[in-house]
Every structure is written in structure tokens, then in C-alpha cells.
Write an enzyme that holds these catalytic residues in place. Structure first.
Site, PDB file in Angstrom:
ATOM      1  N   VAL A  54     -48.424  -1.413  68.896  1.00 26.82           N
ATOM      2  CA  VAL A  54     -47.663  -2.249  69.843  1.00 26.82           C
ATOM      3  C   VAL A  54     -46.447  -2.914  69.213  1.00 26.82           C
ATOM      4  O   VAL A  54     -45.569  -3.389  69.937  1.00 26.82           O
ATOM      5  CB  VAL A  54     -48.561  -3.331  70.510  1.00 26.82           C
ATOM      6  CG1 VAL A  54     -49.641  -2.706  71.356  1.00 26.82           C
ATOM      7  CG2 VAL A  54     -49.119  -4.304  69.485  1.00 26.82           C
ATOM      8  N   ASN A  80     -53.359  -7.097  74.896  1.00 24.64           N
ATOM      9  CA  ASN A  80     -54.460  -7.783  74.204  1.00 24.64           C
ATOM     10  C   ASN A  80     -54.444  -7.598  72.687  1.00 24.64           C
ATOM     11  O   ASN A  80     -55.007  -8.422  71.963  1.00 24.64           O
ATOM     12  CB  ASN A  80     -55.780  -7.267  74.796  1.00 24.64           C
ATOM     13  CG  ASN A  80     -56.959  -7.587  73.916  1.00 24.64           C
ATOM     14  OD1 ASN A  80     -57.469  -8.712  73.927  1.00 24.64           O
ATOM     15  ND2 ASN A  80     -57.401  -6.616  73.120  1.00 24.64           N
ATOM     16  N   TYR A 145     -50.513 -17.667  63.004  1.00 23.59           N
ATOM     17  CA  TYR A 145     -51.264 -17.095  64.133  1.00 23.59           C
ATOM     18  C   TYR A 145     -51.057 -17.926  65.403  1.00 23.59           C
ATOM     19  O   TYR A 145     -50.736 -17.389  66.470  1.00 23.59           O
ATOM     20  CB  TYR A 145     -52.744 -17.028  63.761  1.00 23.59           C
ATOM     21  CG  TYR A 145     -53.655 -16.479  64.832  1.00 23.59           C
ATOM     22  CD1 TYR A 145     -53.657 -15.129  65.153  1.00 23.59           C
ATOM     23  CD2 TYR A 145     -54.526 -17.317  65.521  1.00 23.59           C
ATOM     24  CE1 TYR A 145     -54.500 -14.623  66.136  1.00 23.59           C
ATOM     25  CE2 TYR A 145     -55.373 -16.816  66.497  1.00 23.59           C
ATOM     26  CZ  TYR A 145     -55.356 -15.473  66.805  1.00 23.59           C
ATOM     27  OH  TYR A 145     -56.195 -14.979  67.776  1.00 23.59           O
ATOM     28  N   LYS A 149     -49.283 -17.073  69.146  1.00 19.84           N
ATOM     29  CA  LYS A 149     -50.001 -17.170  70.429  1.00 19.84           C
ATOM     30  C   LYS A 149     -49.321 -18.167  71.374  1.00 19.84           C
ATOM     31  O   LYS A 149     -49.310 -17.974  72.589  1.00 19.84           O
ATOM     32  CB  LYS A 149     -51.460 -17.566  70.176  1.00 19.84           C
ATOM     33  CG  LYS A 149     -52.258 -16.494  69.442  1.00 19.84           C
ATOM     34  CD  LYS A 149     -52.333 -15.212  70.261  1.00 19.84           C
ATOM     35  CE  LYS A 149     -53.258 -14.180  69.644  1.00 19.84           C
ATOM     36  NZ  LYS A 149     -53.366 -12.953  70.457  1.00 19.84           N
TER      37      LYS A 149
HETATM   38  N1  LIG Z   1     -62.300 -13.002  68.607  1.00 27.87           N
HETATM   39  C1  LIG Z   1     -61.827 -14.227  68.790  1.00 27.87           C
HETATM   40  O1  LIG Z   1     -62.483 -15.220  68.434  1.00 27.87           O
HETATM   41  C2  LIG Z   1     -60.495 -14.412  69.461  1.00 27.87           C
HETATM   42  C3  LIG Z   1     -60.167 -15.715  69.873  1.00 27.87           C
HETATM   43  C4  LIG Z   1     -58.940 -15.923  70.481  1.00 27.87           C
HETATM   44  C5  LIG Z   1     -58.072 -14.872  70.698  1.00 27.87           C
HETATM   45  N2  LIG Z   1     -58.417 -13.621  70.274  1.00 27.87           N
HETATM   46  C6  LIG Z   1     -57.441 -12.567  70.534  1.00 27.87           C
HETATM   47  O2  LIG Z   1     -58.072 -11.535  71.249  1.00 27.87           O
HETATM   48  C7  LIG Z   1     -57.398 -10.297  71.014  1.00 27.87           C
HETATM   49  C8  LIG Z   1     -58.421  -9.239  70.656  1.00 27.87           C
HETATM   50  O3  LIG Z   1     -59.039  -9.611  69.427  1.00 27.87           O
HETATM   51  P1  LIG Z   1     -60.559  -9.232  69.070  1.00 27.87           P
HETATM   52  O4  LIG Z   1     -61.259 -10.510  68.776  1.00 27.87           O
HETATM   53  O5  LIG Z   1     -61.112  -8.304  70.081  1.00 27.87           O
HETATM   54  O6  LIG Z   1     -60.346  -8.532  67.658  1.00 27.87           O
HETATM   55  P2  LIG Z   1     -60.573  -7.029  67.192  1.00 27.87           P
HETATM   56  O7  LIG Z   1     -60.077  -6.972  65.790  1.00 27.87           O
HETATM   57  O8  LIG Z   1     -61.982  -6.626  67.466  1.00 27.87           O
HETATM   58  O9  LIG Z   1     -59.617  -6.199  68.163  1.00 27.87           O
HETATM   59  C9  LIG Z   1     -58.217  -6.190  68.008  1.00 27.87           C
HETATM   60  C10 LIG Z   1     -57.741  -4.762  68.229  1.00 27.87           C
HETATM   61  O10 LIG Z   1     -56.318  -4.758  68.170  1.00 27.87           O
HETATM   62  C11 LIG Z   1     -55.946  -3.586  67.460  1.00 27.87           C
HETATM   63  N3  LIG Z   1     -54.621  -3.732  66.889  1.00 27.87           N
HETATM   64  C12 LIG Z   1     -54.243  -4.449  65.803  1.00 27.87           C
HETATM   65  N4  LIG Z   1     -52.948  -4.260  65.559  1.00 27.87           N
HETATM   66  C13 LIG Z   1     -52.481  -3.406  66.492  1.00 27.87           C
HETATM   67  C14 LIG Z   1     -51.222  -2.824  66.739  1.00 27.87           C
HETATM   68  N5  LIG Z   1     -50.163  -3.066  65.955  1.00 27.87           N
HETATM   69  N6  LIG Z   1     -51.095  -2.009  67.813  1.00 27.87           N
HETATM   70  C15 LIG Z   1     -52.147  -1.725  68.599  1.00 27.87           C
HETATM   71  N7  LIG Z   1     -53.375  -2.223  68.397  1.00 27.87           N
HETATM   72  C16 LIG Z   1     -53.537  -3.055  67.342  1.00 27.87           C
HETATM   73  C17 LIG Z   1     -57.007  -3.442  66.384  1.00 27.87           C
HETATM   74  O11 LIG Z   1     -57.030  -2.125  65.855  1.00 27.87           O
HETATM   75  C18 LIG Z   1     -58.256  -3.810  67.139  1.00 27.87           C
HETATM   76  O12 LIG Z   1     -58.888  -2.697  67.734  1.00 27.87           O
HETATM   77  C19 LIG Z   1     -56.384 -10.586  69.901  1.00 27.87           C
HETATM   78  O13 LIG Z   1     -55.101 -10.773  70.480  1.00 27.87           O
HETATM   79  C20 LIG Z   1     -56.885 -11.889  69.299  1.00 27.87           C
HETATM   80  O14 LIG Z   1     -55.848 -12.636  68.704  1.00 27.87           O
HETATM   81  C21 LIG Z   1     -59.606 -13.371  69.670  1.00 27.87           C
END
Ligand SMILES: NC(=O)c1ccc[n+]([C@@H]2O[C@H](COP(=O)([O-])OP(=O)(O)OC[C@H]3O[C@@H](n4cnc5c(N)ncnc54)[C@H](O)[C@@H]3O)[C@@H](O)[C@H]2O)c1
Length: 250
Positions: A54, A80, A145, A149
């Protein structure tokens, strides 16, 4: 319309980025169960997941173009994909800053812009971006980070106003702590193996700070995304839905 039908996504076409794991994978599953044809994209690729970085505007534009060409429409864009970053401002290198902003902010911007081009032409559509509860809870080590966001939230609100005249809704979900690959990263030993004991101890400590007393599950964030993406949220735009167990109530 019968109220429950407003959640039905039959006939809709959706793109979910970061769909290879965690919240993105859950979003793809939930939207598909609700009836949508879902195209998942992720930098890792994977079974039924297109390989898309992305941070590349060209790759995101090609993804949206291909989906539109194949399905004839794009109704739902879930931006996402994201990466975590820990480190004080003094410790953060230019390379780390560029990488986090390129994925977490510019990646969402690329997805919003590419989807908005299609949606304004077709005259409908909705966008859901993934922010984070860190937008409400400044803490040491989260500047890079959290700033990425916060930028996602401002983009969401601005684009919501720009696209409102065409009836296109743009919202964000702000998850609290959710147990996924991102959280596991903190509990990896130098050899890459998972320290499950430390993870359980730390997550228990963190859960104690959440009014609901636990961390979230990816499907709980996906269900919030489903709501925002559906006609049930027809009068909701420019909003941040905090799915965080009550951890932040600004
Ligand atoms: N898990 C948490 O506690 C949490 C809390 C708040 C926000 N988030 C946000 O939720 C979203 C999903 O995170 P998650 O917890 O499922 O983590 P995760 O690591 O399980 O999933 C993130 C996915 O994004 C993909 N990704 C990373 N860089 C990328 C790129 N350049 N292009 C395309 N895909 C890419 C990764 O390969 C991975 O599959 C993120 O934006 C994260 O910041 C997560």
C-alpha cells in the site's frame, strides 16, 4: 427497509488491505459472510490475497482498477494495512519515520484516493480506514505510530466532507488492544520464537486497564467495520468508531 437487512452486503464489492492476517483477515471474512465479494490485498500476498504494497500509489491504483474492471463496481474500501512502531522521538530514525508514514498514512491516502476516483464516477461507495486508540492516549514511545494514525483520522474527516455531496461516506475504526500479529511482535525472542508466557502476563496486565477487562478479538473490530460499511450506517460519515473495550472515552 427491514432494519436487519441494512447490514446485508449482498451484491457489494469490497477491498480490504492488510487482509493476510489479524484484523484485516477478520474484516475480509465478516464482509464476505455478510454477502460481499471481497478482494483481500496484502504486501505478503497469500491464499486468495493479492500481493499489494500500500505504500506504492501505483500498486494500490492497479488493485482498484483491476477490481473495478473485473467486478464492474467498488462499493467498500477498507484501508486497514498498518505496521507498529515503538521508540521515543529521540530514538526514531528517518528511515523508520518514513516507513511508518509510508504504510500507515500514505497507504491509507493511496487507498482513499484510488477508491474515491471510482466511487465518485459510479456515484456511490463507502470507505473505512483503520486508525487506533493511540489517537486518544499519548504515551512515551508511540509518537511515530500515533501520529500516523492521527493523520488517518484527519484524512478521514476531510475526505468525508469532500465526498459527502456525492453521498459517499468515509469513516474510521479505532481499535483498542487486539490480539493479532502486531501485538505478538512484542513477545518474540531474538530467534523469532514466541514467548507465550510473557505474552499472557503482559496482555493480562494490559487487559486490567480496559474497563471491559480484556483485549479485543479481530472479529470484534471487523464487526464494527461491517457496520460502518453497511447501509445501517447510512447517516454516519466523518466519524471514528472506537472499538476499545472502553479504554478511551474522549
Ligand atoms: N492489534 C491491535 O492491537 C491494533 C490496535 C489498533 C490499531 N490496529 C491497526 O489495525 C490494523 C491491522 O493490524 P493487525 O493488528 O491486524 O496486525 P497484523 O500485523 O496482524 O496485520 C497487518 C497486516 O498488514 C500487512 N501490511 C503491512 N505492511 C503492508 C503494506 N505495506 N502493504 C500491504 N499490507 C501491509 C501485514 O502484512 C499484515 O498482514 C493496522 O492498521 C494496525 O495499526 C491494531
Amino acid at each position: 427497509m427491514v432494519e436487519a437487512k441494512a447490514f446485508d452486503l449482498t451484491g457489494r464489492v469490497a477491498i480490504v488491505t492488510g487482509a493476510a492476517s489479524g484484523i484485516g483477515r477478520a474484516c475480509a471474512q465478516v464482509l464476505a459472510e455478510a454477502g460481499a465479494r471481497v478482494v483481500g490485498a496484502d504486501v505478503t500476498g497469500g491464499p486468495s490475497v493479492a500481493r499489494v504494497d500500500v505504500s506504492s500509489a501505483e500498486q494500490v491504483e492497479a488493485l482498484v482498477r483491476d477490481v473495478h474492471q473485473e467486478h464492474g463496481r467498488l462499493d467498500i474500501m477498507c484501508n486497514n494495512a498498518g505496521v507498529m512502531h515503538d521508540g521515543s522521538v529521540l530514538e526514531t530514525t528517518d528511515e523508520e519515520l518514513d516507513r511508518v508514514l509510508a504504510i500507515n498514512f500514505k497507504g491509507v491516502f493511496h487507498g482513499c484516493r484510488a477508491a474515491a476516483r471510482v466511487m465518485t464516477r459510479q456515484g456511490h461507495g463507502t470507505i473505512v480506514n483503520t486508525a487506533s486508540s493511540v489517537i486518544d492516549t499519548p504515551a512515551p514511545g508511540t509518537a511515530c505510530y500515533a501520529s500516523s494514525k492521527a493523520a488517518v483520522v484527519q484524512l478521514t474527516k476531510t475526505l468525508a466532507i469532500e465526498l459527502a455531496p456525492q453521498g459517499i461516506r468515509v469513516n474510521a475504526v479505532a481499535p483498542g488492544l487486539v490480539h493479532t500479529g502486531i501485538t505478538d511482535r512484542h513477545f518474540r525472542r531474538p530467534d523469532g520464537s514466541l514467548d507465550a508466557e510473557q505474552r499472557t502476563r503482559k496482555l493480562t496486565e494490559m487487559a486490567a486497564l480496559v474497563p471491559l477487562g480484556r483485549v479485543g478479538e479481530p472479529v470484534e473490530i471487523a464487526q464494527a467495520v461491517w457496520y460502518l460499511a453497511s447501509d445501517a450506517a447510512g447517516f454516519v460519515t466523518g466519524q471514528v468508531l472506537r472499538a476499545n473495550g472502553g479504554a478511551a472515552m474522549p
